[in-house]
Design an enzyme around this catalytic site. Structure first.
Site, PDB file in Angstrom:
ATOM      1  N   ASP A  89       0.837  -1.268   0.363  1.00 33.61           N
ATOM      2  CA  ASP A  89      -0.211   0.304   0.388  1.00 33.61           C
ATOM      3  C   ASP A  89       0.920   1.349  -0.198  1.00 33.61           C
ATOM      4  O   ASP A  89       2.495   1.135  -0.128  1.00 33.61           O
ATOM      5  CB  ASP A  89      -0.707  -0.019   0.549  1.00 33.61           C
TER       6      ASP A  89
HETATM    7  C1  GLC Z   1      -4.618   4.206  -0.424  1.00 33.35           C
HETATM    8  C2  GLC Z   1      -5.159   3.043   0.206  1.00 33.35           C
HETATM    9  C3  GLC Z   1      -5.312   2.084  -0.427  1.00 33.35           C
HETATM   10  C4  GLC Z   1      -5.535   2.666  -2.325  1.00 33.35           C
HETATM   11  C5  GLC Z   1      -3.767   3.035  -2.566  1.00 33.35           C
HETATM   12  C6  GLC Z   1      -3.787   4.171  -3.506  1.00 33.35           C
HETATM   13  O1  GLC Z   1      -3.363   4.690   0.913  1.00 33.35           O
HETATM   14  O2  GLC Z   1      -5.038   2.396   1.457  1.00 33.35           O
HETATM   15  O3  GLC Z   1      -6.209   1.239  -0.315  1.00 33.35           O
HETATM   16  O4  GLC Z   1      -5.611   1.692  -3.051  1.00 33.35           O
HETATM   17  O5  GLC Z   1      -3.450   4.309  -1.311  1.00 33.35           O
HETATM   18  O6  GLC Z   1      -3.927   4.965  -3.896  1.00 33.35           O
END
Ligand code: GLC
Length: 755
Positions: free
Chosen positions: A297
């Site tokens: 993430d």
């Molecule tokens: C965010 C979220 C995740 C998302 C990623 C990219 O922090 O936790 O669900 O896909 O970043 O935007």
């Protein structure tokens, strides 16, 4: 070697390795079929033979293009790394032009011309926004969910996106947690079926097509169990809960062929997910034989330092790649440290090769080496976005996602002769209605408000509008006008709820009541018009504490955030053009003090006595019932459904048998409608204690008024298995209770034995 000769030599080598069809393909169809059947490994091998360590590490690196911001760190201008051939993917870059421009740099200006992956959060639509995922789950309509994600893939792929960071399949049982809005709710079976539907919708039948995109099961694992419902907070759970509750929906996406996984921000039992070898190498890649790749993430690798698990970012990079995490989103830890770690002998280059291979495999599957620009088609972009049939599909999903929680004296459906007072801060809303994580959905006028939807059914002369109050804030200056409107109308429709920012990421609440003065507004109106019907229409991203509203109003329609065509879909329900069929995918508690509260809890040794709930020395509260306000699986209709007694094909089954259970469902009311028929079991004794009831099947049927249908479920041994005390996924003999109902709110009356 000068640049021209060098690039010619490399190009020739690549032609040999890629097998690009730039030379006339002389093979006949059969031979070609055999060639096409050859796995991509041969091509990946020859490409990787040409790659430097730096270029292989590049495939494990993702940066944001910052056309939108989805994390705490903005990377500004990481595009420069693309030219160096040390980036494998970009997120938050979209439009046919923007993706083509960046792809041209990767393909035409780097040594090996390896195409980029473009990823983006297309969670419940790209431009045509569907109801939030918790709302879609309330439809229990797998085909519709699949259709909506197919449409999302059509639009996203038309703007250069190859990969969506969805579905989110975190089991979510805590309404304080804002990301419950992105989930399929509290139940393992329902979330598993829905996770599969999303993967099939996004990835389609053939990933090499230009309108199919990679899906991403997220956030692995346990994110929804964050302590106190506070986002990013600590997660602790035993193997029983991990294996029987939080892992199964992810396993279901692997069985559906999901191509990528995303790490969770949380630690799990003391080890941050992003560095957790047990879940990624042992379970995902070894036990489940997952062949796709894992992305962190946003910035999560670096956060292992903040967790106190890595002493610095260099160690964090080592821990992540060793844990089986293949690509680093935005930490730039892989970019900065992996080459050094390999050269110091701290990281085995085989780990880099495996990660690189997994990423390249998805690019081959997408056909990006054949045509890197196939998704960046400006003409298709113009043709596909907001297709009328997409907007119509979103309208139908909005209607199917709505859940009728109560409807005293049939206050709904509305009729066209009555004058209504339309009151509330969300009645004319076109901004919040598409909810959180709405990708490139429009918040400046494209969405259809509830007011506009109602105008499809009522002339303006029969709609008396008053805002009443804001979503938040202490101001009650609008109460007077709202009361005046209520006095003049036959019925009162109040559209209340949360703003879209009050759910989704980093949006936890300790108070899950309606915010601001909205409940006071209901009270003020009820006081002035004690006998008029008040219909509460809710827009919210989580279960709310509606214990006061349940007493004050006659009808409650939960519409979640119903999306771009939400006003039309909700009005179709309000006026009976669509008979509501939604069922709650998550429990609505009476108060925040009951949380976590979900239907499939364990019995405990001193369960509350239902005949004497206040009995001492039992598991209850001094100040609240144990029961929810509205149960998992609950949802009313404008008609009524009668369930006959369950019939079983046997009272005892063996380990190779299948039990058939059936009921006859009759529509005894005045409206045709859909009903979600639900199968529940209870394994009464196990080597680990089992939940008091478990959903094991459902069927959504349509019944004309007066019509009956017999609904059958086959219960197999597989349905009865669970991860038991011997750490085996197995079934144990004994007595099981079984029921087929329209909600989880029932007591079992039938049993069968497994011997
Ligand atoms: C965010 C979220 C995740 C998302 C990623 C990219 O922090 O936790 O669900 O896909 O970043 O935007």
């Amino acid at each position: 070697m000068n640049r021209i000769i060098k690039s010619t030599v490399v190009a020739l080598l690549l032609l040999i390795s890629y097998g690009c069809n730039t030379t006339k393909d002389t093979t006949n169809k059969n031979e070609q079929a055999i060639i096409m059947a050859t796995p991509f490994d041969a091509k990946i091998d020859s490409l990787m033979d040409l790659m430097t360590l730096k270029e292989k590490i590049g495939q494990t690196v993702m940066y944001s293009g910052d056309l939108t911001v989805t994390g705490p760190v903005v990377s500004n201008n990481n595009q420069k790394y693309v030219k160096e051939g040390v980036v494998g993917a970009m997120l938050n870059v979209f439009s046919a032009k923007a993706t083509k421009d960046l792809q041209k740099i990767a393909v035409e200006e780097t040594r090996l011309g390896i195409p980029l992956l473009f990823g983006y959060d297309v969670i419940h639509g790209y431009k045509t926004i569907f109801p939030i995922n918790l709302g879609l789950a309330a439809s229990w309509d797998l085909e519709d969910i699949k259709k909506g994600s197919r449409i999302a893939a059509e639009e996203a792929s038309a703007v250069g996106i190859h990969w969506t960071f969805a579905p989110m399949v975190d089991i979510s049982r805590d309404p304080r947690w804002g990301r419950i809005s992105e989930s399929a709710g509290e139940d393992v079976y329902l979330a598993s079926q829905i996770g599969k539907a999303y993967v099939e919708g996004f990835q389609g039948e053939d990933l090499s097509k230009h309108n199919t995109i990679l899906a991403c099961a997220k956030h692995f694992v346990g994110y929804g169990a964050a302590q106190a419902g506070r986002d990013y907070h600590t997660v602790n759970m035993g193997e029983d809960e991990l294996r029987n509750v939080y892992l199964p929906p992810f396993k279901a996406t692997v069985e559906a062929g999901v191509e990528t996984f995303m790490t969770a921000f949380n630690e799990l039992n003391g080890i941050p997910a992003t560095g957790n070898k047990y879940i990624f190498r042992d379970i995902l890649k070894d036990e489940w034989n997952f062949k796709g790749f894992v992305v962190t993430d946003y910035f999560a690798t670096n956060e292992m330092v903040v967790h106190g698990y890595a002493k610095d970012r260099k160690e964090a990079a080592k821990l992540a790649i060793e844990a089986g995490v293949d690509q680093d989103m935005m930490s730039n830890a892989n970019h900065l440290y992996l080459e050094e770690l390999v050269n110091e002998g701290e990281v085995d280059v085989k780990l880099i090769d495996d990660a690189c291979r997994r990423v390249l495999l998805t690019k081959y599957k997408l056909g990006l080496f054949e045509d890197p620009y196939k998704y960046s088609d400006e003409q298709r972009e113009k043709e596909v976005i907001y297709k009328p049939e997409f907007l119509e599909a979103a309208r139908q999903s909005a209607a199917m996602s709505s859940v009728l929680l109560k409807n005293n004296v049939s206050s709904l459906p509305l009729n066209k002769t009555q004058t209504i007072a339309l009151i509330g801060p969300l009645a004319k809303d076109k901004k919040n209605i598409i909810g959180n994580w709405a990708a490139e959905g429009d918040r400046n006028g494209k969405a259809i408000s509830i007011h506009q939807g109602i105008q499809e059914y009522l002339s303006d002369s029969k709609i008396i509008y008053a805002k009443g109050c804001d979503i938040e804030g202490a101001d009650d200056i609008g109460f007077g006008a709202a009361i005046d409107a209520a006095k003049k109308a036959d019925k009162i429709v109040m559209v209340l709820g949360e703003s879209y920012e009050m759910s989704g990421e980093a949006a936890s609440r300790t108070n899950i009541k309606l915010p601001g003065r909205q409940t006071d507004l209901i009270k003020a109106i009820r006081k002035e018009v004690p006998n008029k019907k008040i219909i509460l229409v809710l827009m919210n991203g989580r279960p709310l504490d509606l214990s006061e509203e349940d007493i004050l109003v006659d009808t409650i329609l939960e519409t979640w955030f119903p999306g771009t065509s939400g006003g039309y879909g909700v009005a179709d329900v309000l006026f009976g053009a669509y008979n509501p069929s939604g069922k709650l995918p998550v429990t609505f508690p009476r108060n925040v003090g009951q949380i976590p509260l979900y239907y499939n809890m364990k019995r405990a040794g001193r369960p509350m006595n239902p005949d004497n709930p206040k009995e001492r020395y039992t598991s209850n509260y001094l100040d609240s019932p144990n029961s929810p306000l509205y149960a998992f699986g609950h949802g009313l209709s404008y008609t009524d459904y009668k369930y006959s007694d369950i019939k079983l094909s046997a009272n005892t089954i063996g380990f190779s048998d299948t039990l058939t259970a059936s009921v006859t469902v009759t529509n005894t009311g005045e409206y045709d409608g859909h009903e979600v028929v639900q199968l529940y079991i209870h394994d009464k004794v196990g080597s680990l204690t089992r939940p008091v009831k478990e959903l094991k099947g459902f069927q959504k049927i349509f019944l004309k008024k007066g019509e009956s249908k017999t609904v059958k479920f086959d219960v197999t041994i597989e349905d009865l298995k669970y991860y038991n005390a011997s750490s085996n996924f197995d079934v144990e003999p004994g007595e099981f209770e079984i029921a087929i109902k329209g909600s989880s709110d029932f007591n079992f009356e039938n049993t069968f034995r497994l011997e």
